[in-house]
Design an enzyme around this catalytic site. Structure first.
Site, PDB file in Angstrom:
ATOM      1  N   PRO A   2      18.348  46.322   3.232  1.00  0.00           N
ATOM      2  CA  PRO A   2      17.662  46.268   1.935  1.00  0.00           C
ATOM      3  C   PRO A   2      16.395  45.422   2.036  1.00  0.00           C
ATOM      4  O   PRO A   2      16.436  44.292   2.507  1.00  0.00           O
ATOM      5  CB  PRO A   2      18.690  45.594   1.015  1.00  0.00           C
ATOM      6  CG  PRO A   2      19.996  45.712   1.726  1.00  0.00           C
ATOM      7  CD  PRO A   2      19.671  45.732   3.193  1.00  0.00           C
ATOM      8  N   GLU A   3      15.282  45.986   1.621  1.00  0.00           N
ATOM      9  CA  GLU A   3      14.007  45.265   1.598  1.00  0.00           C
ATOM     10  C   GLU A   3      13.705  44.873   0.150  1.00  0.00           C
ATOM     11  O   GLU A   3      14.468  45.185  -0.763  1.00  0.00           O
ATOM     12  CB  GLU A   3      12.903  46.165   2.166  1.00  0.00           C
ATOM     13  CG  GLU A   3      13.081  46.483   3.645  1.00  0.00           C
ATOM     14  CD  GLU A   3      12.761  45.291   4.540  1.00  0.00           C
ATOM     15  OE1 GLU A   3      12.250  44.268   4.033  1.00  0.00           O
ATOM     16  OE2 GLU A   3      13.032  45.366   5.751  1.00  0.00           O
TER      17      GLU A   3
END
Ligand code: ZN
Length: 270
Positions: A2-3
């Site tokens: 997840p960014e």
């Protein structure tokens, strides 16, 4: 992994179901995340109302009346809302039960995420030295220009440094450098102010586009698998080493910079 856009999408997805709700119980099935989940989390959080859900870099701050749950999704974590009493499957380590009849469920197969408790989260050692948020006015090309003077490192790891600006992961750094026409190997200290102004605009643009894309998946945070859409936005260079540049047809090159794969067009990026 997840960014920042996925974390922001998660925040927007879970916040409407949490804010104003009282926590009835916290069930921890496995404390072994990147750092152990505090033994007293249930005692600290139960009975309190959740007042807001904020994000700082890739940390989610679930603010209660007194104290804050700091959560990080690590490499593989996700948060979603499920019906109270739904049996937990493997890797579903934490449930935060709410009086609404839903619970916030934390899943993390690789357990690199975090669930910590703090009375003063912005002063927490994990958050204290973080640079500005990329989508605020505190981040701009002038900051990149000033901080880069005298720096011999390559520009790509420079913009991925959390002390410079938070949340510019490999995908966004790669795509923003392409859009700005800057070779990722170029020395950070040798890039002009005008080029940094352009680069900052492109960083903001690619991140904002990914967040907008994530907005289409908000309904998935209740009942669904809690996996936000990993931006189906068009990628020009990331993951395309050896393939033709979409602008000029030249074969894209791939090099390692700061241990990260870096793809660029040798013709469009100078
Ligand atoms: Zn090209």
């Amino acid at each position: 992994m997840p960014e920042l856009p996925e974390v922001e999408t998660t925040r927007r997805g879970i916040a409407p179901h949490l804010v104003g709700q009282r926590v009835s119980r916290v069930v921890v099935r496995d404390r072994r995340l990147r750092w152990p989940i505090p033994e007293d989390l249930d005692v600290r959080l139960s009975g309190q109302r959740i007042v807001s859900v904020e994000r700082r870099a890739k940390y989610l701050l679930i603010n209660a009346e007194v104290g804050t749950l700091i959560s990080h999704l690590g490499m593989s974590g996700n948060l979603r809302l499920v019906e109270l009493g739904l049996p937990a499957a493997k890797h579903e380590h934490v449930d935060i039960e709410l009086e609404s009849g839903l619970m916030l469920r934390y899943t993390d197969p690789r357990r690199f995420g975090a669930m910590l408790w703090s009375l003063d989260p912005l002063s927490h050692e994990l958050l204290l030295r973080l640079g500005p948020e990329p989508l605020t006015d505190l981040f701009d090309g002038e900051r990149l220009f000033q901080l880069s003077r005298g720096r011999s490192m390559a520009v790509k790891p420079f913009i991925m440094d959390n002390a410079v600006v938070v949340g510019v992961g490999n995908i966004y750094a790669t795509e923003a450098l392409f859009a700005a026409g800057i070779d990722p190997r170029r020395e950070a200290g040798g890039i002009s102010r005008a080029r940094y102004l352009k680069l900052a605009i492109e960083i903001k643009r690619v991140l904002a586009a990914a967040i907008e894309q994530g907005g289409t998946t908000l309904r998935d945070f209740i009942g669904g698998d809690g996996q936000p859409g990993y931006f189906q936005q068009e990628l020009f260079v990331y993951g395309r080493g050896g393939q033709p540049c979409k602008l000029c047809g030249t074969a894209l090159r791939e090099v390692k910079l700061g241990q990260r794969a870096s793809v660029f067009c040798p013709r469009c990026q100078r």
